[in-house]
Write an enzyme that holds these catalytic residues in place. Structure first.
Site, short mmCIF file in Angstrom:
data_model
loop_
_atom_site.label_atom_id
_atom_site.label_comp_id
_atom_site.label_asym_id
_atom_site.label_seq_id
_atom_site.Cartn_x
_atom_site.Cartn_y
_atom_site.Cartn_z
N LYS A 52 -14.89 3.24 -32.92
CA LYS A 52 -13.85 2.33 -33.41
C LYS A 52 -13.98 0.96 -32.74
O LYS A 52 -13.81 -0.08 -33.40
CB LYS A 52 -12.47 2.94 -33.15
CG LYS A 52 -12.16 4.08 -34.10
CD LYS A 52 -11.05 5.00 -33.63
CE LYS A 52 -10.92 6.20 -34.57
NZ LYS A 52 -10.05 7.26 -34.09
N GLN A 96 -5.43 8.38 -30.31
CA GLN A 96 -6.53 9.29 -30.61
C GLN A 96 -6.08 10.74 -30.43
O GLN A 96 -5.58 11.11 -29.37
CB GLN A 96 -7.73 8.99 -29.69
CG GLN A 96 -8.95 9.82 -29.98
CD GLN A 96 -9.54 9.57 -31.36
OE1 GLN A 96 -9.72 8.44 -31.77
NE2 GLN A 96 -9.80 10.64 -32.08
N ASP A 119 -3.30 4.68 -38.87
CA ASP A 119 -3.87 5.99 -39.18
C ASP A 119 -3.21 6.60 -40.43
O ASP A 119 -3.75 7.53 -41.02
CB ASP A 119 -3.67 6.96 -38.00
CG ASP A 119 -4.98 7.25 -37.26
OD1 ASP A 119 -6.06 7.04 -37.86
OD2 ASP A 119 -4.91 7.70 -36.11
#
Length: 287
Positions: A52, A96, A119
């Site tokens: 990322k 995460q 997300d």
């Protein structure tokens, strides 16, 4: 032989588009910023976070990294999210997953401002998808729609079968296919005669977590087969949920593993970060 759907090429095109838009915003004085929080030192999570960061560097998105100990309390994590929610210079927040066992993932996801939830996991964004309202869409399903469209595979009016019903892939994937006017069946481990159901599909999307589970008996000749799996075969090599060698002889189009769906997830994350900055700049979403 099936058309190979090249996720690397499509994801590169999307990242290039994002890069141009990020530069345009920068010229207007707006810097796009993503905050990534990792708790603990899970090796797979570290790889994902690094990927990322690389994508952020490529597209020109500023990346802020926060690394908490695996022994950090949930309250510490929630306090950090609260601080980032309130910062005007942070457009997107990503925690995460997975989190350590002592933390409640639902509570953590729910603490992220919906306008910064790049997300697409916050219940408000999931609900928006269900009723056709604007919001962030989970990156993997959104990436699969882009893969299909940019590979010339029409969805409207087609029979679509999603094998898998997770909150991250299966359910949002079904909703996105519906939004594109596909006729959608969601199948899973309890589906009676799964092979017969799968063989109806013009577009078959597979997220079972079982290496090479999907063999030619599951596939209608000429179907587009999208493999979301990331597994290891008996020799320890990376493979998907679809037996690629066997199925590519019958499918009309197929994604490889690696190089299919995987690169799309991060490309769509970059696109969501850009969208977050654009929405916040226009005042559509307030943190």
């Amino acid at each position: 032989m099936a058309q190979i759907i090249d996720g690397k090429a499509v994801s590169q095109a999307i990242k290039d588009e994002v890069k141009r838009e990020v530069q345009a915003l920068a010229a207007q004085g707006t810097e796009v910023t993503l905050a990534v929080i990792q708790v603990g030192d899970d090796p797979a999570s570290t790889v994902y976070v690094n990927n990322k960061k690389k994508a952020c560097a490529y597209t020109g998105i500023r990346s802020l990294e926060y690394h908490l100990s695996e022994y950090a309390s949930q309250q510490e994590l929630l306090a950090l999210i609260g601080e980032l929610n309130g910062r005007e210079d942070v457009n997107g927040i990503l925690v995460q997953l997975p989190l350590p066992a002592h933390m409640d993932e639902d509570a953590v996801i729910g603490a992220i401002s919906p306008g910064k939830d790049v997300d697409g996991f916050h219940p408000q964004n999931v609900g928006a998808l269900c009723i056709g309202r604007p919001g962030f869409v989970s990156c993997t399903p959104a990436g699969i729609i882009e893969l299909l469209k940019r590979s010339g595979i029409g969805i409207a009016g087609r029979e679509c079968v999603m094998i898998g019903r997770s909150n991250i892939v299966g359910k949002p994937m079904a909703l996105l296919l519906l939004r594109e006017n596909g006729t959608v069946t969601v199948a899973h481990s309890r589906t009676a005669d799964l092979k017969a159901v799968a063989r109806r599909a013009d577009i078959l999307i597979v997220a079972t977590g079982k290496a090479k589970m999907i063999t030619p008996e599951y596939v209608k000749p000429g179907a587009a087969v999208i493999d979301v799996g990331m597994d290891r075969d008996e020799n320890g090599r990376l493979c998907g949920d679809v037996d690629f060698e066997a199925v590519s002889g019958i499918a009309g189009a197929i994604t490889p593993v690696p190089g299919g769906v995987g690169p799309m997830t991060i490309a769509m994350l970059m696109k969501n970060c850009l969208q977050a900055a654009q929405m916040q700049k226009s005042g559509i979403f307030h943190s």
